[in-house]
Design an enzyme around this catalytic site. Structure first.
Site, PDB file in Angstrom:
ATOM      1  N   LYS A  32      -8.832  78.923 130.956  1.00 56.24           N
ATOM      2  CA  LYS A  32      -9.583  79.909 131.734  1.00 56.24           C
ATOM      3  C   LYS A  32      -8.694  80.545 132.804  1.00 56.24           C
ATOM      4  CE  LYS A  32     -12.940  78.862 134.848  1.00 56.24           C
ATOM      5  NZ  LYS A  32     -12.745  79.707 136.031  1.00 56.24           N
ATOM      6  N   ASP A  59     -12.317  84.941 133.167  1.00 58.58           N
ATOM      7  CA  ASP A  59     -13.505  84.707 134.007  1.00 58.58           C
ATOM      8  C   ASP A  59     -13.451  85.627 135.234  1.00 58.58           C
ATOM      9  OD1 ASP A  59     -15.639  83.545 135.393  1.00 58.58           O
ATOM     10  OD2 ASP A  59     -14.511  81.767 135.978  1.00 58.58           O
ATOM     11  N   LYS A  61     -16.165  87.905 135.808  1.00 57.75           N
ATOM     12  CA  LYS A  61     -17.574  88.163 136.156  1.00 57.75           C
ATOM     13  C   LYS A  61     -17.839  89.612 136.570  1.00 57.75           C
ATOM     14  CE  LYS A  61     -18.208  83.402 137.855  1.00 57.75           C
ATOM     15  NZ  LYS A  61     -16.796  82.984 138.040  1.00 57.75           N
ATOM     16  N   ASP A  64     -21.008  95.940 137.527  1.00 57.17           N
ATOM     17  CA  ASP A  64     -20.784  97.332 137.939  1.00 57.17           C
ATOM     18  C   ASP A  64     -21.717  98.229 137.129  1.00 57.17           C
ATOM     19  OD1 ASP A  64     -19.482  99.706 138.985  1.00 57.17           O
ATOM     20  OD2 ASP A  64     -17.727  98.433 139.328  1.00 57.17           O
ATOM     21  N   THR A 123     -23.992  78.759 140.435  1.00 53.29           N
ATOM     22  CA  THR A 123     -24.460  77.398 140.727  1.00 53.29           C
ATOM     23  C   THR A 123     -24.227  77.026 142.191  1.00 53.29           C
ATOM     24  OG1 THR A 123     -22.373  76.598 139.863  1.00 53.29           O
ATOM     25  CG2 THR A 123     -24.249  76.489 138.388  1.00 53.29           C
ATOM     26  N   ARG A 215      -9.477  70.837 138.249  1.00 51.88           N
ATOM     27  CA  ARG A 215      -8.650  69.932 139.054  1.00 51.88           C
ATOM     28  C   ARG A 215      -8.481  68.508 138.539  1.00 51.88           C
ATOM     29  NH1 ARG A 215     -11.690  71.906 144.275  1.00 51.88           N
ATOM     30  NH2 ARG A 215     -13.234  72.144 142.614  1.00 51.88           N
TER      31      ARG A 215
HETATM   32  O1  C5P Z   1     -11.510  72.275 139.425  1.00 59.13           O
HETATM   33  P1  C5P Z   1     -12.886  72.358 138.842  1.00 59.13           P
HETATM   34  O2  C5P Z   1     -13.093  71.479 137.628  1.00 59.13           O
HETATM   35  O3  C5P Z   1     -13.968  72.174 139.888  1.00 59.13           O
HETATM   36  O4  C5P Z   1     -12.966  73.880 138.322  1.00 59.13           O
HETATM   37  C1  C5P Z   1     -14.138  74.437 137.801  1.00 59.13           C
HETATM   38  C2  C5P Z   1     -13.889  75.854 137.410  1.00 59.13           C
HETATM   39  O5  C5P Z   1     -15.120  76.431 136.974  1.00 59.13           O
HETATM   40  C3  C5P Z   1     -13.383  76.736 138.541  1.00 59.13           C
HETATM   41  O6  C5P Z   1     -12.511  77.722 137.955  1.00 59.13           O
HETATM   42  C4  C5P Z   1     -14.621  77.401 139.071  1.00 59.13           C
HETATM   43  O7  C5P Z   1     -14.378  78.658 139.617  1.00 59.13           O
HETATM   44  C5  C5P Z   1     -15.462  77.524 137.806  1.00 59.13           C
HETATM   45  N1  C5P Z   1     -16.897  77.583 138.053  1.00 59.13           N
HETATM   46  C6  C5P Z   1     -17.599  76.572 138.693  1.00 59.13           C
HETATM   47  N2  C5P Z   1     -18.940  76.695 138.880  1.00 59.13           N
HETATM   48  C7  C5P Z   1     -19.581  77.788 138.442  1.00 59.13           C
HETATM   49  C8  C5P Z   1     -18.894  78.803 137.781  1.00 59.13           C
HETATM   50  C9  C5P Z   1     -17.524  78.657 137.595  1.00 59.13           C
HETATM   51  O8  C5P Z   1     -17.024  75.569 139.087  1.00 59.13           O
HETATM   52  N3  C5P Z   1     -20.875  77.874 138.599  1.00 59.13           N
END
Ligand code: C5P
Length: 239
Positions: A32, A59, A61, A64, A123, A215
């Site tokens: 992603k 990603d 989003k 517009d 979320t 992460r």
């Molecule tokens: O590092 P981590 O596992 O928390 O990363 C989750 C990824 O998913 C990040 O790129 C974050 O921006 C994305 N994301 C999220 N929650 C959402 C939509 C996208 O954590 N509701």
């Protein structure tokens, strides 16, 4: 299971992103590219990653007017993304036109059109913010399922949704509608700033088609080992 894993490349540089993708490509289904990496490195990062043979979920989003979102969707097809997304709150006209534009551009290029997902309610947003700041009177769950249905009826392939929303969206939108779930954490990993996390195995068990993990893998001292451990946990875990 590995096809279901999307690794979030939330890093600043092309070198870090390409290094992670090269090391993890045999253990994951897709990678992603989000706002951080895209704005630090430019659209060429999508082409470069796709050129190494990996699938890229862009990603960004989009939200517009229909014409602008559609032209942006065409550009995404040209970059070679396998999946991209827009905000459902842009409305069905924006979503339908963007989906149509992406399909037409893919047909003109002779390639498979990318999957298009909608983001219903972020979320990170609470029921209170939805009601008192955005003026949405209906409950959050109803807003999520109603926007998911709007996405499906506008011709989108699926939605991005938290684990707790999966059963409702499955019930509302059916089995073929894709659900991509971020905010998952293996049992052994830190929560970071995510709340109400579930394990990747539980998200899949609830009905997620893909899970997004960042992460716990990308910030681990040895990302390959961390992803192998995560996959082993997914195979072994009863949820
Ligand atoms: O590092 P981590 O596992 O928390 O990363 C989750 C990824 O998913 C990040 O790129 C974050 O921006 C994305 N994301 C999220 N929650 C959402 C939509 C996208 O954590 N509701």
């Amino acid at each position: 299971m590995r096809e279901k894993i999307i690794i979030a490349l939330d890093v600043d540089t092309k070198e870090e992103a390409l290094g992670l993708a090269t090391g993890l490509k045999d253990l994951a289904g897709a990678f992603k590219v989000g706002l951080q990496l895209y704005n630090n490195t430019g659209p060429g990062i999508v082409t470069e990653l796709a050129g190494t043979g990996v699938k890229v979920f862009l990603d960004l989003k989009f939200h517009d007017i229909p014409n602008t979102a559609s032209r942006a969707a065409e550009a995404v097809v040209g970059l070679g993304a396998f999946m991209f997304n827009l905000h459902a709150s842009g409305g069905s006209k924006m979503m339908a036109q963007a989906a149509e534009a992406a399909k037409k551009r893919a047909a003109a290029l002779g390639i498979t059109p990318p999957l298009l997902l909608g983001v219903t309610v972020l979320t990170s947003m609470s029921e209170h913010e939805l009601r008192d700041e955005l003026g949405v009177a209906r409950p959050l769950d109803e807003q999520v399922s109603s926007l998911a249905l709007l996405c499906r009826d506008a011709g989108l392939d699926g939605v991005v949704a938290s684990a707790r929303e999966i059963p409702l969206i499955r019930k509302t939108c059916g089995e073929k509608f894709l659900i991509v779930t971020p905010g998952v954490r293996p049992a052994w990993a830190a929560q970071n700033d995510q709340e109400r996390t579930v394990t990747p195995a539980c998200a899949v068990n609830l009905g997620a088609d893909y899970v997004v993990v960042g992460r716990p893998v990308t910030a681990a001292p040895k990302p390959q080992e961390a992803l192998q451990r995560l996959l082993a946990e997914m195979d072994g875990e009863k949820c």
